[in-house]
Design a protein around this motif. Structure first.
Motif, PDB file in Angstrom:
ATOM      1  N   ASP A  38       0.821  -1.217   0.000  1.00  0.00           N
ATOM      2  CA  ASP A  38       0.000   0.000   0.000  1.00  0.00           C
ATOM      3  C   ASP A  38       0.852   1.262   0.000  1.00  0.00           C
ATOM      4  OD1 ASP A  38      -2.487   1.229  -0.118  1.00  0.00           O
ATOM      5  OD2 ASP A  38      -2.701   1.380   2.047  1.00  0.00           O
ATOM      6  N   SER A  39       1.812   1.313  -0.915  1.00  0.00           N
ATOM      7  CA  SER A  39       2.744   2.447  -0.994  1.00  0.00           C
ATOM      8  C   SER A  39       2.007   3.766  -1.195  1.00  0.00           C
ATOM      9  CB  SER A  39       3.715   2.252  -2.166  1.00  0.00           C
ATOM     10  OG  SER A  39       4.462   1.088  -2.011  1.00  0.00           O
ATOM     11  N   PRO A  40       2.301   4.777  -0.389  1.00  0.00           N
ATOM     12  CA  PRO A  40       1.648   6.076  -0.570  1.00  0.00           C
ATOM     13  C   PRO A  40       2.052   6.800  -1.849  1.00  0.00           C
ATOM     14  CG  PRO A  40       3.302   6.173   1.184  1.00  0.00           C
ATOM     15  CD  PRO A  40       3.150   4.738   0.815  1.00  0.00           C
ATOM     16  N   ASP A  41       3.151   6.360  -2.486  1.00  0.00           N
ATOM     17  CA  ASP A  41       3.576   7.035  -3.719  1.00  0.00           C
ATOM     18  C   ASP A  41       2.856   6.497  -4.958  1.00  0.00           C
ATOM     19  OD1 ASP A  41       4.765   4.564  -4.166  1.00  0.00           O
ATOM     20  OD2 ASP A  41       6.672   5.407  -4.864  1.00  0.00           O
ATOM     21  N   GLY A  42       1.936   5.538  -4.795  1.00  0.00           N
ATOM     22  CA  GLY A  42       1.180   5.022  -5.941  1.00  0.00           C
ATOM     23  C   GLY A  42       1.869   3.915  -6.708  1.00  0.00           C
ATOM     24  N   THR A  43       2.763   3.168  -6.050  1.00  0.00           N
ATOM     25  CA  THR A  43       3.443   2.062  -6.727  1.00  0.00           C
ATOM     26  C   THR A  43       2.441   1.054  -7.274  1.00  0.00           C
ATOM     27  OG1 THR A  43       5.396   2.275  -5.307  1.00  0.00           O
ATOM     28  CG2 THR A  43       5.104   0.183  -6.448  1.00  0.00           C
ATOM     29  N   ALA A  44       1.435   0.691  -6.499  1.00  0.00           N
ATOM     30  CA  ALA A  44       0.459  -0.305  -6.942  1.00  0.00           C
ATOM     31  C   ALA A  44      -0.291   0.178  -8.184  1.00  0.00           C
ATOM     32  CB  ALA A  44      -0.520  -0.626  -5.814  1.00  0.00           C
ATOM     33  N   ALA A  45      -0.669   1.446  -8.200  1.00  0.00           N
ATOM     34  CA  ALA A  45      -1.378   1.996  -9.359  1.00  0.00           C
ATOM     35  C   ALA A  45      -0.507   1.937 -10.612  1.00  0.00           C
ATOM     36  CB  ALA A  45      -1.805   3.435  -9.067  1.00  0.00           C
ATOM     37  N   GLU A  46       0.795   2.188 -10.447  1.00  0.00           N
ATOM     38  CA  GLU A  46       1.709   2.133 -11.583  1.00  0.00           C
ATOM     39  C   GLU A  46       1.818   0.712 -12.118  1.00  0.00           C
ATOM     40  OE1 GLU A  46       4.671   4.100 -14.135  1.00  0.00           O
ATOM     41  OE2 GLU A  46       2.877   4.646 -13.022  1.00  0.00           O
ATOM     42  N   VAL A  47       1.927  -0.272 -11.211  1.00  0.00           N
ATOM     43  CA  VAL A  47       2.001  -1.670 -11.632  1.00  0.00           C
ATOM     44  C   VAL A  47       0.714  -2.073 -12.351  1.00  0.00           C
ATOM     45  CG1 VAL A  47       2.178  -4.057 -10.849  1.00  0.00           C
ATOM     46  CG2 VAL A  47       3.596  -2.288  -9.788  1.00  0.00           C
ATOM     47  N   LYS A  48      -0.431  -1.676 -11.814  1.00  0.00           N
ATOM     48  CA  LYS A  48      -1.713  -2.042 -12.417  1.00  0.00           C
ATOM     49  C   LYS A  48      -1.895  -1.403 -13.792  1.00  0.00           C
ATOM     50  CE  LYS A  48      -3.965  -2.768  -7.950  1.00  0.00           C
ATOM     51  NZ  LYS A  48      -4.975  -2.293  -6.976  1.00  0.00           N
ATOM     52  N   ALA A  49      -1.333  -0.213 -13.985  1.00  0.00           N
ATOM     53  CA  ALA A  49      -1.407   0.433 -15.294  1.00  0.00           C
ATOM     54  C   ALA A  49      -0.661  -0.394 -16.337  1.00  0.00           C
ATOM     55  CB  ALA A  49      -0.832   1.846 -15.217  1.00  0.00           C
ATOM     56  N   VAL A  50       0.484  -0.957 -15.946  1.00  0.00           N
ATOM     57  CA  VAL A  50       1.228  -1.825 -16.860  1.00  0.00           C
ATOM     58  C   VAL A  50       0.499  -3.152 -17.036  1.00  0.00           C
ATOM     59  CG1 VAL A  50       3.413  -2.997 -17.283  1.00  0.00           C
ATOM     60  CG2 VAL A  50       3.409  -0.761 -16.169  1.00  0.00           C
ATOM     61  N   ALA A  51      -0.022  -3.698 -15.939  1.00  0.00           N
ATOM     62  CA  ALA A  51      -0.712  -4.989 -15.983  1.00  0.00           C
ATOM     63  C   ALA A  51      -1.951  -4.947 -16.872  1.00  0.00           C
ATOM     64  CB  ALA A  51      -1.099  -5.416 -14.571  1.00  0.00           C
ATOM     65  N   ALA A  52      -2.547  -3.768 -17.022  1.00  0.00           N
ATOM     66  CA  ALA A  52      -3.742  -3.636 -17.850  1.00  0.00           C
ATOM     67  C   ALA A  52      -3.464  -3.933 -19.317  1.00  0.00           C
ATOM     68  CB  ALA A  52      -4.327  -2.230 -17.696  1.00  0.00           C
ATOM     69  N   VAL A  53      -2.194  -3.777 -19.724  1.00  0.00           N
ATOM     70  CA  VAL A  53      -1.841  -4.020 -21.128  1.00  0.00           C
ATOM     71  C   VAL A  53      -0.838  -5.155 -21.288  1.00  0.00           C
ATOM     72  CG1 VAL A  53      -2.346  -1.651 -21.821  1.00  0.00           C
ATOM     73  CG2 VAL A  53      -0.041  -2.229 -21.032  1.00  0.00           C
ATOM     74  N   ASP A  54      -0.325  -5.676 -20.184  1.00  0.00           N
ATOM     75  CA  ASP A  54       0.651  -6.766 -20.250  1.00  0.00           C
ATOM     76  C   ASP A  54       0.253  -7.838 -19.231  1.00  0.00           C
ATOM     77  OD1 ASP A  54       2.817  -8.496 -20.273  1.00  0.00           O
ATOM     78  OD2 ASP A  54       4.325  -6.907 -20.318  1.00  0.00           O
ATOM     79  N   PRO A  55      -0.314  -8.963 -19.680  1.00  0.00           N
ATOM     80  CA  PRO A  55      -0.802  -9.994 -18.750  1.00  0.00           C
ATOM     81  C   PRO A  55       0.308 -10.702 -17.978  1.00  0.00           C
ATOM     82  CG  PRO A  55      -0.919 -10.756 -21.035  1.00  0.00           C
ATOM     83  CD  PRO A  55      -0.588  -9.303 -21.079  1.00  0.00           C
ATOM     84  N   ARG A  56       1.557 -10.477 -18.358  1.00  0.00           N
ATOM     85  CA  ARG A  56       2.662 -11.084 -17.614  1.00  0.00           C
ATOM     86  C   ARG A  56       2.937 -10.360 -16.301  1.00  0.00           C
ATOM     87  NH1 ARG A  56       7.123 -10.618 -22.229  1.00  0.00           N
ATOM     88  NH2 ARG A  56       6.282  -8.505 -22.042  1.00  0.00           N
ATOM     89  N   VAL A  57       2.344  -9.192 -16.136  1.00  0.00           N
ATOM     90  CA  VAL A  57       2.567  -8.367 -14.946  1.00  0.00           C
ATOM     91  C   VAL A  57       1.342  -8.441 -14.044  1.00  0.00           C
ATOM     92  CG1 VAL A  57       3.041  -6.035 -14.101  1.00  0.00           C
ATOM     93  CG2 VAL A  57       4.074  -6.829 -16.249  1.00  0.00           C
ATOM     94  N   GLN A  58       1.566  -8.691 -12.757  1.00  0.00           N
ATOM     95  CA  GLN A  58       0.482  -8.762 -11.787  1.00  0.00           C
ATOM     96  C   GLN A  58       0.834  -7.922 -10.563  1.00  0.00           C
ATOM     97  OE1 GLN A  58      -0.941 -12.696 -10.818  1.00  0.00           O
ATOM     98  NE2 GLN A  58      -0.329 -13.511 -12.800  1.00  0.00           N
ATOM     99  N   CYS A  59      -0.212  -7.506  -9.855  1.00  0.00           N
ATOM    100  CA  CYS A  59      -0.019  -6.728  -8.631  1.00  0.00           C
ATOM    101  C   CYS A  59      -0.821  -7.352  -7.499  1.00  0.00           C
ATOM    102  CB  CYS A  59      -0.466  -5.275  -8.840  1.00  0.00           C
ATOM    103  SG  CYS A  59      -0.305  -4.244  -7.350  1.00  0.00           S
ATOM    104  N   LEU A  60      -0.146  -7.660  -6.401  1.00  0.00           N
ATOM    105  CA  LEU A  60      -0.812  -8.002  -5.148  1.00  0.00           C
ATOM    106  C   LEU A  60      -0.714  -6.763  -4.258  1.00  0.00           C
ATOM    107  CD1 LEU A  60       0.426 -11.620  -4.296  1.00  0.00           C
ATOM    108  CD2 LEU A  60      -1.731 -10.924  -5.315  1.00  0.00           C
ATOM    109  N   HIS A  61      -1.839  -6.095  -4.081  1.00  0.00           N
ATOM    110  CA  HIS A  61      -1.876  -4.846  -3.328  1.00  0.00           C
ATOM    111  C   HIS A  61      -2.319  -5.169  -1.905  1.00  0.00           C
ATOM    112  CE1 HIS A  61      -3.365  -0.385  -3.236  1.00  0.00           C
ATOM    113  NE2 HIS A  61      -2.583  -0.690  -2.218  1.00  0.00           N
ATOM    114  N   ARG A  62      -1.370  -5.154  -0.973  1.00  0.00           N
ATOM    115  CA  ARG A  62      -1.662  -5.525   0.413  1.00  0.00           C
ATOM    116  C   ARG A  62      -2.093  -4.284   1.203  1.00  0.00           C
ATOM    117  NH1 ARG A  62       2.412  -9.400   3.259  1.00  0.00           N
ATOM    118  NH2 ARG A  62       3.613  -7.495   3.592  1.00  0.00           N
ATOM    119  N   VAL A  63      -3.177  -4.418   1.937  1.00  0.00           N
ATOM    120  CA  VAL A  63      -3.670  -3.331   2.778  1.00  0.00           C
ATOM    121  C   VAL A  63      -3.736  -3.851   4.212  1.00  0.00           C
ATOM    122  CG1 VAL A  63      -5.582  -1.757   3.264  1.00  0.00           C
ATOM    123  CG2 VAL A  63      -4.984  -2.315   0.896  1.00  0.00           C
TER     124      VAL A  63
END
Length: 254
Positions: A38-63
């Protein structure tokens, strides 16, 4: 194969790391799982933006959960690949070592391939840590080797590849706190793992800040004691005991 990357405030490094992994692995089938606390700098959002166009990339966003060891364990357990690599999200680990690690495990020569900063081979270098942190790292490694009784020069390495089955076999025993998950994986095995170390140069961080602090050191010492006691004494109990002892000392001083 899967690459697990635990992250906290590493947004600036996400896209470059993915590009470097892709270049290193070439035609190998791979995926990368970012486990973000749950990085406050938006790391998860950045990963998810890539994952939206590349299925090899996944994000586990822990809260509500935090800690590198726990993130690594969750990432490995989320993978279905037989081989899982772990590397930091700060670009300090040499991704070009991934194919050699994978070949070592695929050929059946080892259960665990460790990127070592201290094995003495050509290219092994930890000077990017700085003199003070390198001295502390060497001391931590020496202490770890005394507990493990294993021929492993860098048990504190955060860069390794392992058979997923070896982690699943001991997952219930692993500590989710602290940074030294490799040490814990090796120390928790019922049978010694076959280990190969590969030298690499530890690179300087390009963006973001180091997560190493005094709390990490205390957690590591607790893990050492837990493994010396064969897990009779848990790291969590030791943390509570040390907090309680510090309170007693303050009370007596007052």
């Amino acid at each position: 194969m899967t690459v697990v990357v635990p992250t906290f405030n590493e947004r600036a490094n996400v896209r470059k790391l993915i590009s470097l992994v892709e270049a290193a692995l070439g035609q190998t089938r791979w995926q990368v799982i970012f486990v973000d606390d749950d990085s406050p700098d938006g790391t998860a959002a950045e990963v998810k933006a890539v994952a939206a166009v590349d299925p090899r990339v996944q994000c586990l966003h822990r809260v509500g959960r935090r800690g590198l060891a726990g993130a690594v364990i969750e990432g490995i357990m989320a993978s279905a690949a037989p081989f899982v690599a772990v590397m930091d999200g700060d670009l300090q680990h040499d991704e070009t070592l991934l194919p050699a690690m994978l070949d070592t495990l695929r050929n059946g020569g080892a259960d665990l391939a460790v990127g070592s900063r201290y094995c003495g081979g050509p290219g092994a270098d930890a000077s990017a840590l700085g003199a003070r942190r390198e001295a502390g790292s060497r001391l931590a490694n020496w202490l770890g080797r005394q507990v493990l009784k294993a021929d492993l020069t860098d048990p504190m390495s955060g860069f390794f590849m392992v058979r997923r089955s070896a982690v699943e076999a001991v997952a219930q025993r692993l500590s989710t706190s602290g940074f030294k998950v490799l040490f814990d994986i090796v120390a928790s095995q019922d049978r010694p793992l076959r280990i190969v170390e590969l030298p690499y140069t530890f690179r300087a961080r390009e963006a973001g800040d180091s997560k190493l602090d005094n709390g990490v050191v205390v957690q590591y010492l607790g893990l050492l004691i837990a493994k010396l006691s064969k897990d009779v004494i848990s790291p969590r109990f030791l943390m509570f005991a040390m907090v309680g002892a510090s309170g007693v000392l303050v009370h007596l001083a007052i």
